[in-house]
Design an enzyme around this catalytic site. Structure first.
Site, mmCIF file in Angstrom:
data_model
loop_
_atom_site.group_PDB
_atom_site.id
_atom_site.type_symbol
_atom_site.label_atom_id
_atom_site.label_comp_id
_atom_site.label_asym_id
_atom_site.label_seq_id
_atom_site.Cartn_x
_atom_site.Cartn_y
_atom_site.Cartn_z
ATOM 1 N N ASN A 8 0.755 -0.946 0.013
ATOM 2 C CA ASN A 8 -0.071 0.002 -0.208
ATOM 3 C C ASN A 8 0.746 1.302 0.009
ATOM 4 O OD1 ASN A 8 -1.580 2.074 0.753
ATOM 5 N ND2 ASN A 8 -3.075 0.891 1.826
ATOM 6 N N ARG A 10 0.326 3.915 0.044
ATOM 7 C CA ARG A 10 -0.070 4.696 1.194
ATOM 8 C C ARG A 10 0.655 4.529 2.813
ATOM 9 N NH1 ARG A 10 -4.187 4.890 -1.981
ATOM 10 N NH2 ARG A 10 -5.236 3.717 -0.084
ATOM 11 N N CYS A 11 1.502 3.684 2.970
ATOM 12 C CA CYS A 11 1.156 3.208 4.465
ATOM 13 C C CYS A 11 2.951 3.692 4.364
ATOM 14 C CB CYS A 11 1.076 1.402 4.393
ATOM 15 S SG CYS A 11 1.900 0.656 5.774
ATOM 16 N N SER A 12 3.683 3.677 6.010
ATOM 17 C CA SER A 12 5.083 4.238 5.685
ATOM 18 C C SER A 12 5.818 3.301 6.165
ATOM 19 C CB SER A 12 5.300 5.094 6.797
ATOM 20 O OG SER A 12 5.081 4.860 8.052
ATOM 21 N N ARG A 15 5.847 1.428 2.713
ATOM 22 C CA ARG A 15 7.455 2.167 1.611
ATOM 23 C C ARG A 15 8.381 1.507 2.677
ATOM 24 N NH1 ARG A 15 3.313 5.816 2.709
ATOM 25 N NH2 ARG A 15 4.904 7.332 4.017
#
Length: 106
Positions: A8, A10-12, A15
């Site tokens: 995802n 948008r997920c730190s 990432r």
């Protein structure tokens, strides 16, 4: 090394896991699981390879379910309930929360 990540963007944590894969030089197949959700069978196979129950693969804020079958059904119905990131290599699959857990399969 080849790796697949259910990701995802948008997920730190997701990432961060992806960055670790890139730093190791892995050939990474990135699957945005919200755009391209895995099937129930794919999820069951991934959790079995990871050695965790599908209920352990649910996000902490997901609705509570009675058993693993219900967890898989919920994940297929609403992929946003899948805890991320989930990383697979030839050495196995890990739910990389924290992202440093990825080292077990590198």
């Amino acid at each position: 090394m080849k790796a697949t990540i259910l990701h995802n963007p948008r997920c730190s944590k997701s990432r961060e896991a992806l960055a670790i894969l890139h730093e190791t030089g892995a050939e990474v197949s990135v699957i945005d699981y919200l755009e391209h959700p895995p099937t129930r069978n794919e999820l069951a196979r991934l959790y079995a390879r990871a050695g965790v129950s599908p209920r352990d693969g649910l996000r902490k804020d997901a609705p509570k379910v009675a058993n693993d079958a219900a967890a898989l059904d919920l994940m297929v119905l609403d992929p946003s309930t899948i805890e991320r990131p989930l990383v697979g290599t030839d050495k196995g699959v890990r739910l990389c929360r924290p992202p440093s857990a990825i080292k077990d399969v590198l």
